[in-house]
Design an enzyme around this catalytic site. Sequence first.
Site, PDB file in Angstrom:
ATOM      1  N   GLN A  68       0.907  -1.209  -0.047  1.00  0.00           N
ATOM      2  CA  GLN A  68       0.100  -0.004  -0.049  1.00  0.00           C
ATOM      3  C   GLN A  68       0.950   1.307   0.051  1.00  0.00           C
ATOM      4  O   GLN A  68       0.433   2.502  -0.136  1.00  0.00           O
ATOM      5  CB  GLN A  68      -0.949  -0.082   1.163  1.00  0.00           C
ATOM      6  CG  GLN A  68      -1.907  -0.981   1.338  1.00  0.00           C
ATOM      7  CD  GLN A  68      -2.408  -1.412   2.741  1.00  0.00           C
ATOM      8  OE1 GLN A  68      -3.194  -0.698   2.994  1.00  0.00           O
ATOM      9  NE2 GLN A  68      -1.654  -2.300   3.575  1.00  0.00           N
ATOM     10  N   ASN A  69       2.308   1.049   0.283  1.00  0.00           N
ATOM     11  CA  ASN A  69       2.945   2.082   0.208  1.00  0.00           C
ATOM     12  C   ASN A  69       3.400   2.682  -1.177  1.00  0.00           C
ATOM     13  O   ASN A  69       3.462   2.033  -2.251  1.00  0.00           O
ATOM     14  CB  ASN A  69       4.311   1.777   0.886  1.00  0.00           C
ATOM     15  CG  ASN A  69       4.151   1.437   2.285  1.00  0.00           C
ATOM     16  OD1 ASN A  69       3.163   1.553   2.827  1.00  0.00           O
ATOM     17  ND2 ASN A  69       5.131   0.565   2.839  1.00  0.00           N
ATOM     18  N   ASP A  91       6.096   4.690  -1.566  1.00  0.00           N
ATOM     19  CA  ASP A  91       7.403   5.466  -1.429  1.00  0.00           C
ATOM     20  C   ASP A  91       8.279   4.825  -2.292  1.00  0.00           C
ATOM     21  O   ASP A  91       9.530   5.505  -2.259  1.00  0.00           O
ATOM     22  CB  ASP A  91       7.720   5.384  -0.215  1.00  0.00           C
ATOM     23  CG  ASP A  91       7.872   3.770   0.463  1.00  0.00           C
ATOM     24  OD1 ASP A  91       7.934   2.782  -0.443  1.00  0.00           O
ATOM     25  OD2 ASP A  91       7.460   3.690   1.698  1.00  0.00           O
ATOM     26  N   HIS A 134      -1.766   1.262  -4.394  1.00  0.00           N
ATOM     27  CA  HIS A 134      -1.952   2.760  -4.180  1.00  0.00           C
ATOM     28  C   HIS A 134      -0.998   3.555  -4.872  1.00  0.00           C
ATOM     29  O   HIS A 134      -0.994   4.829  -4.866  1.00  0.00           O
ATOM     30  CB  HIS A 134      -2.006   3.141  -2.659  1.00  0.00           C
ATOM     31  CG  HIS A 134      -3.107   2.795  -1.651  1.00  0.00           C
ATOM     32  ND1 HIS A 134      -2.966   2.532  -0.527  1.00  0.00           N
ATOM     33  CD2 HIS A 134      -4.304   2.145  -2.189  1.00  0.00           C
ATOM     34  CE1 HIS A 134      -4.239   1.834  -0.168  1.00  0.00           C
ATOM     35  NE2 HIS A 134      -4.807   1.678  -1.008  1.00  0.00           N
ATOM     36  N   CYS A 162      -1.696   7.192 -16.842  1.00  0.00           N
ATOM     37  CA  CYS A 162      -2.957   7.651 -17.825  1.00  0.00           C
ATOM     38  C   CYS A 162      -4.073   7.186 -17.065  1.00  0.00           C
ATOM     39  O   CYS A 162      -4.419   6.151 -16.748  1.00  0.00           O
ATOM     40  CB  CYS A 162      -2.945   6.978 -18.972  1.00  0.00           C
ATOM     41  SG  CYS A 162      -4.447   7.342 -20.030  1.00  0.00           S
ATOM     42  N   CYS A 217      -2.215  11.594 -22.400  1.00  0.00           N
ATOM     43  CA  CYS A 217      -1.237  10.111 -22.659  1.00  0.00           C
ATOM     44  C   CYS A 217      -0.993  10.206 -24.140  1.00  0.00           C
ATOM     45  O   CYS A 217      -1.770  10.400 -25.172  1.00  0.00           O
ATOM     46  CB  CYS A 217      -2.549   9.102 -22.352  1.00  0.00           C
ATOM     47  SG  CYS A 217      -1.736   7.426 -22.691  1.00  0.00           S
ATOM     48  N   GLY A 235       3.165  -4.150   8.830  1.00  0.00           N
ATOM     49  CA  GLY A 235       2.963  -2.716   9.321  1.00  0.00           C
ATOM     50  C   GLY A 235       1.815  -1.931   8.463  1.00  0.00           C
ATOM     51  O   GLY A 235       1.826  -1.066   8.200  1.00  0.00           O
ATOM     52  N   SER A 270      -2.405  -1.394   9.208  1.00  0.00           N
ATOM     53  CA  SER A 270      -3.433  -1.256  10.023  1.00  0.00           C
ATOM     54  C   SER A 270      -4.471  -2.111   9.795  1.00  0.00           C
ATOM     55  O   SER A 270      -5.520  -2.388  10.534  1.00  0.00           O
ATOM     56  CB  SER A 270      -3.898   0.206  10.257  1.00  0.00           C
ATOM     57  OG  SER A 270      -4.289   0.914   8.951  1.00  0.00           O
ATOM     58  N   ALA A 275       9.103  -3.874  12.080  1.00  0.00           N
ATOM     59  CA  ALA A 275       9.114  -4.842  10.961  1.00  0.00           C
ATOM     60  C   ALA A 275      10.605  -5.141  10.757  1.00  0.00           C
ATOM     61  O   ALA A 275      10.943  -6.169  10.269  1.00  0.00           O
ATOM     62  CB  ALA A 275       8.286  -4.281   9.861  1.00  0.00           C
TER      63      ALA A 275
HETATM   64  P1  NAD Z   1      -1.396   2.919   8.399  1.00  0.00           P
HETATM   65  O1  NAD Z   1      -0.598   4.296   8.433  1.00  0.00           O
HETATM   66  O2  NAD Z   1      -2.977   2.943   8.370  1.00  0.00           O
HETATM   67  O3  NAD Z   1      -1.119   2.189   9.618  1.00  0.00           O
HETATM   68  C1  NAD Z   1       0.236   1.829   9.816  1.00  0.00           C
HETATM   69  C2  NAD Z   1       0.345   0.372  10.811  1.00  0.00           C
HETATM   70  O4  NAD Z   1       1.781   0.269  10.772  1.00  0.00           O
HETATM   71  C3  NAD Z   1      -0.171   0.457  12.275  1.00  0.00           C
HETATM   72  O5  NAD Z   1      -0.883  -0.673  12.264  1.00  0.00           O
HETATM   73  C4  NAD Z   1       0.956   0.590  13.149  1.00  0.00           C
HETATM   74  O6  NAD Z   1       0.884   0.054  14.298  1.00  0.00           O
HETATM   75  C5  NAD Z   1       2.284  -0.066  12.216  1.00  0.00           C
HETATM   76  N1  NAD Z   1       3.464   0.109  12.499  1.00  0.00           N
HETATM   77  C6  NAD Z   1       4.014   1.146  13.168  1.00  0.00           C
HETATM   78  N2  NAD Z   1       5.338   1.399  13.107  1.00  0.00           N
HETATM   79  C7  NAD Z   1       5.782   0.076  12.641  1.00  0.00           C
HETATM   80  C8  NAD Z   1       6.993  -0.738  12.667  1.00  0.00           C
HETATM   81  N3  NAD Z   1       8.000  -0.017  12.849  1.00  0.00           N
HETATM   82  N4  NAD Z   1       6.983  -1.992  12.103  1.00  0.00           N
HETATM   83  C9  NAD Z   1       6.017  -2.726  11.954  1.00  0.00           C
HETATM   84  N5  NAD Z   1       4.475  -1.865  11.763  1.00  0.00           N
HETATM   85  C10 NAD Z   1       4.594  -0.518  12.299  1.00  0.00           C
HETATM   86  O7  NAD Z   1      -0.824   2.214   7.318  1.00  0.00           O
HETATM   87  P2  NAD Z   1      -1.534   1.342   5.954  1.00  0.00           P
HETATM   88  O8  NAD Z   1      -2.263   0.291   6.730  1.00  0.00           O
HETATM   89  O9  NAD Z   1      -0.305   1.260   5.058  1.00  0.00           O
HETATM   90  O10 NAD Z   1      -2.599   2.408   5.227  1.00  0.00           O
HETATM   91  C11 NAD Z   1      -2.753   3.673   5.168  1.00  0.00           C
HETATM   92  C12 NAD Z   1      -2.270   4.266   3.665  1.00  0.00           C
HETATM   93  O11 NAD Z   1      -1.853   5.375   3.862  1.00  0.00           O
HETATM   94  C13 NAD Z   1      -1.750   3.293   2.886  1.00  0.00           C
HETATM   95  O12 NAD Z   1      -2.736   2.922   1.896  1.00  0.00           O
HETATM   96  C14 NAD Z   1      -0.638   4.154   2.000  1.00  0.00           C
HETATM   97  O13 NAD Z   1      -1.061   4.461   0.737  1.00  0.00           O
HETATM   98  C15 NAD Z   1      -0.532   5.428   2.775  1.00  0.00           C
HETATM   99  N6  NAD Z   1       0.604   5.872   3.196  1.00  0.00           N
HETATM  100  C16 NAD Z   1       1.777   5.429   2.682  1.00  0.00           C
HETATM  101  C17 NAD Z   1       3.245   5.582   3.140  1.00  0.00           C
HETATM  102  C18 NAD Z   1       4.378   5.373   2.291  1.00  0.00           C
HETATM  103  O14 NAD Z   1       4.228   5.161   1.252  1.00  0.00           O
HETATM  104  N7  NAD Z   1       5.388   4.884   2.948  1.00  0.00           N
HETATM  105  C19 NAD Z   1       3.228   6.391   4.504  1.00  0.00           C
HETATM  106  C20 NAD Z   1       2.236   6.730   4.751  1.00  0.00           C
HETATM  107  C21 NAD Z   1       0.556   6.621   4.583  1.00  0.00           C
HETATM  108 ZN    ZN Z   2      -3.566   6.277 -21.970  1.00  0.00          ZN
END
Ligand code: NAD
Ligand code: ZN
Length: 260
Positions: free
Chosen positions: A113-114, A116, A131, A139, A160, A200, A202, A244
């Site tokens: 879901q990250n 980054d 995401h 596009c 595009c 990691g 939620s 993690a």
């Molecule tokens: P979230 O922010 O909702 O939850 C984060 C989870 O990580 C929590 O359950 C927390 O307890 C846990 N956590 C905190 N520190 C940790 C560690 N050191 N090791 C393991 N777990 C740890 O995150 P989500 O469920 O990914 O959903 C939120 C949305 O926000 C995502 O869909 C994403 O697109 C976006 N997001 C992305 C980034 C990124 O790309 N790094 C950062 C923030 C939010």
């Molecule tokens: Zn296109």
Amino acid sequence: MTPTDLERAIDEAASLITAPKHVVALVGAGLSAESGIPTFRGPEGIWTKHGEPDLRDYERFAADPKSWWEQRIAGAGGLGELRTALESAEPNAGHLALREMEESGWLAHIITQNIDNLHQRAGSTRITEIHGNRTRLRCTRCHARWPLDEFPIDELPPRCPECGGIVKGDTVMFGEPIPKDALDECVDQTWKCDCMLLIGTSAVVYPAAQFPLDVRRLGGKLIEINPNETPLSALAEVTLRAPAGQSLVRLVERLRDLRP
Ligand code: NAD
Ligand code: ZN
């Protein structure tokens, strides 16, 4: 969790991972917390500290993509704290452990879901970014994607070259549907998966939160790695209640020991 309990859980997790045929990691913002990128939820989350943001991003983009682009180019909008952290983040030991798990055949796929780009920078290759990815454009019509710095922007909104559709950042906005190609890949991976690592996350953002439920329904096992409890904790076969990076490093060490 005491150190002894954690070691026991690592043993159980390692034997689950070596038993199944198709292990998938479902990754959330917590994996990148140790790279200095704040999470949204959880005790240190940006939303926990500052409240939830306005969730009408995509609605605004769809209504007026030109002004969305003008604001983006001007550097306005978004969460400043998050943007600064994203720009300076490096992959951490957890990202590197996932790469080793892929290379060694213990991990078939990452659904992240990250946004980054840290999985790619760590060297993982089988990744679905549900995401999107902040270093790309996409596009909105045909889902073609380009690295940000390789796409010439000479009109706003950009179009595009393949289909003429409007181009936006690849990151999925609040209110925006998940791109169909990414969602299809996640569903396919979920069906193949007999063991899912929940790292990691939620586990409250849909549709990602649905995948572990489906894995369970289909008879697969869940391993949760999260210092905090989540709505999925009760369904997990094994829980590593620790950050993690630390957990994945220990898990990989144990997997190496089990290698024939
Ligand atoms: P979230 O922010 O909702 O939850 C984060 C989870 O990580 C929590 O359950 C927390 O307890 C846990 N956590 C905190 N520190 C940790 C560690 N050191 N090791 C393991 N777990 C740890 O995150 P989500 O469920 O990914 O959903 C939120 C949305 O926000 C995502 O869909 C994403 O697109 C976006 N997001 C992305 C980034 C990124 O790309 N790094 C950062 C923030 C939010
Ligand atoms: Zn296109």
